[in-house]
Design an enzyme around this catalytic site. Structure first.
Site, PDB file in Angstrom:
ATOM      1  N   GLU B  55      13.462 -16.195 102.852  1.00  0.00           N
ATOM      2  CA  GLU B  55      13.243 -14.874 102.257  1.00  0.00           C
ATOM      3  C   GLU B  55      14.469 -14.005 102.349  1.00  0.00           C
ATOM      4  O   GLU B  55      14.814 -13.289 101.409  1.00  0.00           O
ATOM      5  CB  GLU B  55      12.080 -14.150 102.956  1.00  0.00           C
ATOM      6  CG  GLU B  55      10.707 -14.661 102.578  1.00  0.00           C
ATOM      7  CD  GLU B  55      10.384 -15.971 103.241  1.00  0.00           C
ATOM      8  OE1 GLU B  55      11.141 -16.361 104.151  1.00  0.00           O
ATOM      9  OE2 GLU B  55       9.393 -16.599 102.866  1.00  0.00           O
ATOM     10  N   HIS B 124      -1.042 -13.233 107.473  1.00  0.00           N
ATOM     11  CA  HIS B 124      -1.172 -13.116 106.031  1.00  0.00           C
ATOM     12  C   HIS B 124      -1.936 -11.867 105.648  1.00  0.00           C
ATOM     13  O   HIS B 124      -2.365 -11.719 104.512  1.00  0.00           O
ATOM     14  CB  HIS B 124      -1.928 -14.327 105.466  1.00  0.00           C
ATOM     15  CG  HIS B 124      -1.169 -15.598 105.592  1.00  0.00           C
ATOM     16  ND1 HIS B 124      -1.102 -16.320 106.747  1.00  0.00           N
ATOM     17  CD2 HIS B 124      -0.415 -16.265 104.696  1.00  0.00           C
ATOM     18  CE1 HIS B 124      -0.361 -17.384 106.560  1.00  0.00           C
ATOM     19  NE2 HIS B 124       0.068 -17.386 105.329  1.00  0.00           N
TER      20      HIS B 124
END
Lengths: 486, 319
Positions: B55, B124
């Protein structure tokens, strides 16, 4: 060039099975004969070896098509790094994601070191004469003189600005002493279209591209004429017209960005590449891994240059990594790499010229490790005598000085005299002192620039904050500095 | 909603050839939430780029591409993963326009699903709006309906500033009719969902739906709440909010963020500072507790503000 050929030969050799296949099978399975069936490692009982290889080939080609469908660059086939011709006997080969590999019953670990370190490319001897048998790109008189003059300018600029910091006139400075050849020779080998993503020890590139001493001084003093509008600390230069990205202090953050810039150049189909710098310390950052991996996978035209100068502030390279320097890391990412003597201006020039051409022509990244030594302290906030011996620093400052070596070569060609030297040094010194004086006296950026450029337009909350600040200043006019216009 | 986002993205990619998309699995796979479905086939592998799992790197790559003139849209597979890209977002996205003296602009859009889903576990189910809100130089917006998703996506891509667009993982399957003609919304405006007289309820993203559900109950009980979806998390649309506060004199903030340092906390401070004289009661902020989101379904339900809590809070405030 010679180095690359010998290395690629080594790769092909490594892939070929060490002994002939039938000999090998006889050793482990004395009852083996050509006509009977055999078991593959996956346990399939395959009567017809030929059919097996046909089957595996079709799987492989199907997989190849799936990984890169037609929607990619119009039907270009993916180049597998290893050719199928290396596999003499289909029985020795296994299909796995990623391609075919031979298998071997011999458990063999790849050693963590090789018996010999990768040699570095060097062209000029310490005496200023080219080493016999060396191949390098010839540099004409104009370029060579400009290179030498720039190296001298960089050296003097570093010394004078360092002194200015010691005198309290600027808050911080960082020298590139000992790495002038890397700076200038690289710059000379590139074009103005090549986008530079520097770490912070590459001001020589700006110097070569026409950044004036006054512009350097302006940035260090953070005055009104600074392109960065006084927002960054000294030596964090940036200039979009010179294609030199503004320096950001955290290490190696520019490496993933390089892939993005290269991506942009690729979309524009420009005849240029991206040049991203880092030091030996920067190779430990996660961004180094990801940046190189990305560039390799995305086939980005990036030239990664690692200035291995032996020290990351007080951390020597023996404590930074255990690999053979940085050049061996290139292969781990599928990136072509080379090691060069960073204090040899001609070797650096030739290497960067060749690397740049490769990067643009093949649209693939290349890694260059330039070996050198950080003669200066890390910065004005550091005293390196605390962690390394003074005689070591002195040795590299004098006996292994890149300027001295190159000057001998230029002098021997009849392109430079001692008079030129003293004239140049005197003139540069004078220009620098004037530049500093002018920069010191120039006004700082006005207050409005404190709030501008955070966003493209001033949003309401910042507008309010500016108003509030101005009111505070109006109330306490006597505490407000005089050289910052309102 | 994912189709609206995709439409917005597609229209912008048609309109401006410099717009490109980076992310994991955005290409042939079409994105984990199908927002980029079909785009790779239409624009090619180079404009809709599948990246390796790093990322920090692809966000950094977006910064580099933006500095050289492209307009990248970065998709985080889940906003929580963008924590790995925090340095690139804060130090580079946010700061480089400023530190370069305006020489380099970073017109990126960073988007992805965030918020608490259905039993997706703690990593998440993060609400990172609060983590990003201090970064100078970036804008934060949160979409909540199919209509504003498309409008905000287009506005974010056209903006010269780096914008972080928060989508919500549970809102992707919302269906709504939207206009055929082109529309772009403003990034800094809040949305008046339901005008009212008694109390101002400020909310964003999925909590809007919980608030509207509570509003139904409240109307039956005789209250008249004014519901505003703030949409712009940084900067706050204090104009719309202020007008509402001046009208109703009571404020309830309903959010999914954590209590400490959440968007609600900043909003409370901003309203108190600017509209203190107009408040008849202290501002109440309903937010999630300061815990990682649990996996167990019942526990997860109780970290998120429920309509019954909203009704109770309104009744308390309006006493």
């Amino acid at each position: 060039m010679a180095i690359w050929f010998s290395r690629s030969r080594k790769i092909a050799h490594f892939l070929k099975p060490k002994i002939s296949p039938s000999e090998f099978l006889y050793k482990i399975c004395p009852n083996y004969s050509n006509s009977s069936s055999f078991r593959t490692l996956s346990g399939e009982n395959c009567r017809n070896p030929q059919a097996f290889s046909d089957y595996s080939t079709t799987i492989l080609s199907f997989r190849r098509r799936w990984w890169r469908p037609e929607s990619t660059r119009a039907g270009e086939q993916v180049e597998t790094p290893y050719s199928d011709d290396d596999y003499e006997d289909e029985n020795q080969v296994l299909d796995f994601p990623g391609g075919r590999v031979t298998f071997t019953p011999e458990m063999k670990f790849i050693s963590e070191t090789s018996d010999k370190r990768i040699p570095c490319y060097r062209v000029l001897g310490d005496d200023g004469y080219p080493i016999s048998g060396s191949k390098f790109e010839q540099v004409d008189k104009e370029t060579a003189v400009k290179m030498y003059e720039s190296m001298v300018t960089l050296q003097i600029m570093d010394n004078i600005f360092y002194e200015a910091q010691r005198q309290g006139r600027i808050s911080f400075y960082l020298t590139s002493l000992g790495e002038e050849a890397i700076n200038i020779a690289t710059a000379a080998a590139l074009t103005l279209d090549d986008v530079i993503l520097p770490q912070y020890r590459e001001p020589g590139i700006l110097l070569w591209r026409g950044f004036t001493l006054q512009e350097f001084a302006n940035q260090c003093f953070g005055n009104n004429a600074d392109y960065g509008k006084g927002r960054q600390m000294p030596i964090h230069y940036g200039s979009n017209k010179h294609n030199f990205f503004t320096i950001s202090s955290p290490i190696a953050t520019q490496l993933p960005q390089a892939a993005g810039v290269a991506y942009s150049l690729k979309m524009d189909k420009k005849e240029a590449c991206v040049v991203a710098f880092t030091g030996d310390g920067g190779t430990s950052e996660g961004d180094f891994h990801a940046g190189l991996n990305f560039a390799a996978v995305l086939e980005a035209p990036v030239l990664f240059i690692c200035r291995n100068n032996g020290w990351a502030i007080s951390t020597p390279i023996s404590e930074q990594f255990r690999s053979d320097g940085v050049v061996v890391k290139g292969q781990a990412y599928g990136i072509r790499s080379i090691r060069v003597d960073g204090n040899d201006a001609l070797a650096v020039y030739s290497t960067i010229r060749a690397a740049r051409e490769m990067v643009i022509r093949e649209q693939k990244p290349v890694l260059v490790e330039a070996l050198s030594y950080r003669v200066g302290h890390h910065s004005t906030s550091d005293d390196s005598t605390k962690y390394r011996p003074i005689n070591e620093i002195e040795y590299w400052r004098t006996a292994r000085n890149p300027l001295v070596r190159f000057q001998k070569w230029v002098h021997k060609n009849g392109w430079w005299t001692d008079d030129d030297e003293s004239e140049l040094r005197g003139s540069i010194r004078k220009q620098l002192l004037t530049a500093i004086q002018v920069a010191e006296k120039t006004e700082k950026p006005p207050l409005a620039e404190f709030f501008s450029d955070v966003y493209s337009h001033l949003p309401s909350n910042l507008h309010e904050q500016e108003k509030s600040l101005r009111e505070t200043i109006k109330r306490h006019r006597q505490d407000y500095p005089t050289d910052v216009p309102l | 909603m994912f189709e609206a986002l995709r439409e917005g993205l597609e229209e912008e990619m048609d309109r401006d050839p410099r717009v490109c998309v980076f992310g994991e699995d955005v290409g042939h796979y079409g994105g984990s939430y199908k927002v980029t479905k079909g785009l790779a086939q239409k624009y090619g592998d180079l404009r809709v780029l599948d990246t390796p799992i790093a990322e920090n790197s692809f966000t950094g790559m977006a910064v580099g591409a933006a500095m050289t003139g492209l307009r990248p849209v970065v998709e985080g597979m889940n906003m929580g993963f963008l924590l790995l890209a925090f340095n690139q977002i804060s130090d580079n996205c946010g700061m480089l326009h400023y530190t370069s003296g305006g020489q380099f602009t970073i017109p990126t859009v960073i988007r992805g699903p965030g918020g608490v889903g259905r039993q997706l576990g703690a990593e998440h189910s993060q609400r990172l709006e609060s983590y990003f809100q201090s970064i100078p130089g970036i804008q934060l917006v949160a979409c909540s309906t199919v209509y504003n998703a498309k409008g905000l996506m287009k506005a974010a891509i056209r903006s010269e500033n780096p914008v972080v667009l928060f989508e919500h993982v549970l809102l992707y399957n919302l269906k709504e009719r939207i206009p055929d003609e082109e529309y772009v919304l403003s990034l800094e405006e809040a949305e008046m969902v339901r005008p009212g007289e008694h109390i101002t309820i400020l909310t964003y993203s999925r909590m809007r739906y919980h608030v509207m559900q509570a509003a139904k109950t409240l109307v039956n009980k005789g209250y008249d709440p004014e519901v505003i979806d703030i949409r712009s998390l940084k900067p706050f649309d204090l104009y719309t909010i202020g007008n509402s506060v001046k009208k109703t004199h009571r404020v309830l903030i309903v959010e999914e963020c954590m209590r400490t340092g959440g968007i609600g906390a900043s909003l409370t401070a901003a309203i108190n500072e600017n509209f203190h004289d107009y408040l008849d009661a202290p501002i109440v902020c309903l937010s999630s507790q300061d815990v990682p989101t649990p996996y167990a379904g019942t526990l997860e339900e109780w970290t998120v503000v429920q309509p019954s809590q909203i009704v109770a809070a309104v009744e308390q405030l309006c006493k």
